[in-house]
Design a protein around this motif. Sequence first.
Motif, PDB file in Angstrom:
ATOM      1  N   GLU A   1       0.831  -1.204   0.000  1.00  0.00           N
ATOM      2  CA  GLU A   1       0.000   0.000   0.000  1.00  0.00           C
ATOM      3  C   GLU A   1       0.869   1.259   0.000  1.00  0.00           C
ATOM      4  O   GLU A   1       0.560   2.242  -0.669  1.00  0.00           O
ATOM      5  N   ILE A   2       1.967   1.221   0.716  1.00  0.00           N
ATOM      6  CA  ILE A   2       2.885   2.357   0.731  1.00  0.00           C
ATOM      7  C   ILE A   2       3.477   2.576  -0.663  1.00  0.00           C
ATOM      8  O   ILE A   2       3.489   3.691  -1.179  1.00  0.00           O
ATOM      9  N   LEU A   3       3.966   1.507  -1.276  1.00  0.00           N
ATOM     10  CA  LEU A   3       4.574   1.623  -2.609  1.00  0.00           C
ATOM     11  C   LEU A   3       3.600   2.186  -3.636  1.00  0.00           C
ATOM     12  O   LEU A   3       3.974   3.022  -4.464  1.00  0.00           O
ATOM     13  N   ILE A   4       2.372   1.749  -3.561  1.00  0.00           N
ATOM     14  CA  ILE A   4       1.360   2.217  -4.511  1.00  0.00           C
ATOM     15  C   ILE A   4       1.091   3.715  -4.332  1.00  0.00           C
ATOM     16  O   ILE A   4       0.733   4.402  -5.285  1.00  0.00           O
ATOM     17  N   ASN A   5       1.333   4.222  -3.138  1.00  0.00           N
ATOM     18  CA  ASN A   5       1.033   5.620  -2.833  1.00  0.00           C
ATOM     19  C   ASN A   5       2.243   6.551  -2.805  1.00  0.00           C
ATOM     20  O   ASN A   5       2.083   7.731  -2.497  1.00  0.00           O
ATOM     21  N   VAL A   6       3.437   6.039  -3.110  1.00  0.00           N
ATOM     22  CA  VAL A   6       4.603   6.933  -3.063  1.00  0.00           C
ATOM     23  C   VAL A   6       4.535   7.956  -4.196  1.00  0.00           C
ATOM     24  O   VAL A   6       4.101   7.634  -5.302  1.00  0.00           O
ATOM     25  N   PRO A   7       4.954   9.172  -3.906  1.00  0.00           N
ATOM     26  CA  PRO A   7       4.978  10.186  -4.962  1.00  0.00           C
ATOM     27  C   PRO A   7       6.062   9.872  -6.001  1.00  0.00           C
ATOM     28  O   PRO A   7       6.999   9.111  -5.728  1.00  0.00           O
ATOM     29  N   LYS A   8       5.933  10.484  -7.167  1.00  0.00           N
ATOM     30  CA  LYS A   8       6.951  10.333  -8.205  1.00  0.00           C
ATOM     31  C   LYS A   8       8.276  10.857  -7.686  1.00  0.00           C
ATOM     32  O   LYS A   8       8.316  11.694  -6.782  1.00  0.00           O
ATOM     33  N   GLN A   9       9.341  10.356  -8.278  1.00  0.00           N
ATOM     34  CA  GLN A   9      10.703  10.733  -7.914  1.00  0.00           C
ATOM     35  C   GLN A   9      11.037  10.364  -6.473  1.00  0.00           C
ATOM     36  O   GLN A   9      11.661  11.139  -5.745  1.00  0.00           O
ATOM     37  N   SER A  10      10.605   9.174  -6.083  1.00  0.00           N
ATOM     38  CA  SER A  10      10.953   8.633  -4.769  1.00  0.00           C
ATOM     39  C   SER A  10      12.011   7.556  -4.948  1.00  0.00           C
ATOM     40  O   SER A  10      12.118   6.941  -6.011  1.00  0.00           O
ATOM     41  N   TYR A  11      12.767   7.330  -3.875  1.00  0.00           N
ATOM     42  CA  TYR A  11      13.854   6.363  -3.928  1.00  0.00           C
ATOM     43  C   TYR A  11      13.781   5.437  -2.718  1.00  0.00           C
ATOM     44  O   TYR A  11      13.523   5.887  -1.602  1.00  0.00           O
ATOM     45  N   LEU A  12      14.033   4.163  -2.967  1.00  0.00           N
ATOM     46  CA  LEU A  12      14.041   3.147  -1.926  1.00  0.00           C
ATOM     47  C   LEU A  12      15.485   2.847  -1.549  1.00  0.00           C
ATOM     48  O   LEU A  12      16.294   2.486  -2.411  1.00  0.00           O
ATOM     49  N   TYR A  13      15.810   3.013  -0.284  1.00  0.00           N
ATOM     50  CA  TYR A  13      17.137   2.693   0.236  1.00  0.00           C
ATOM     51  C   TYR A  13      16.993   1.433   1.081  1.00  0.00           C
ATOM     52  O   TYR A  13      16.116   1.352   1.941  1.00  0.00           O
ATOM     53  N   VAL A  14      17.872   0.478   0.831  1.00  0.00           N
ATOM     54  CA  VAL A  14      17.750  -0.831   1.473  1.00  0.00           C
ATOM     55  C   VAL A  14      19.098  -1.242   2.069  1.00  0.00           C
ATOM     56  O   VAL A  14      20.155  -0.971   1.483  1.00  0.00           O
ATOM     57  N   GLY A  15      19.023  -1.939   3.192  1.00  0.00           N
ATOM     58  CA  GLY A  15      20.227  -2.472   3.830  1.00  0.00           C
ATOM     59  C   GLY A  15      20.799  -3.651   3.063  1.00  0.00           C
ATOM     60  O   GLY A  15      20.305  -4.060   2.008  1.00  0.00           O
ATOM     61  N   ASP A  16      21.842  -4.217   3.605  1.00  0.00           N
ATOM     62  CA  ASP A  16      22.635  -5.247   2.917  1.00  0.00           C
ATOM     63  C   ASP A  16      21.911  -6.583   2.741  1.00  0.00           C
ATOM     64  O   ASP A  16      22.354  -7.419   1.967  1.00  0.00           O
TER      65      ASP A  16
END
Length: 134
Positions: free
Chosen positions: A11-26
């Motif tokens: 649900e969060i991913l579907i609602n993220v605004p354009k030009q968003s970035y996902l940062y993920v750990g190792d």
Amino acid sequence: MEELEVKLLTEILINVPKQSYLYVGDYIRSAFEDKFLTELIDYSRDIGNYKGYYHYCFDLSSSCVTYLVEALKKEIDFINYFCHYMILNNERIILKVYDGDIFYIHNSLKISSTLIQECKRNGLSVFQQDVIIL
């Protein structure tokens, strides 16, 4: 609990605004080594200022969001590769997750209150805030 984590992240991913970035750990590296989520690499971007906190950055374009949502729905265990992560939009943190079950969600993201209550009742820690700091 993984099912709820996937439901909330979806649900969060579907609602993220354009030009968003996902940062993920190792942990995501294990997914790539296990030949899972390999198409995610195509959306990889420079990690920039967050190198000390996260190991990967992905552009959350509409095609990336579609890919992630479909992958997580097909195999909910993939959520385990996303233990520590955040989503950034316009230099503002709109989501920060620790240990896969502690969610700090920016108030600008419109998430169903019913889903948030369900998550809380089932052991996820979900906090909605106006400001999220690293």
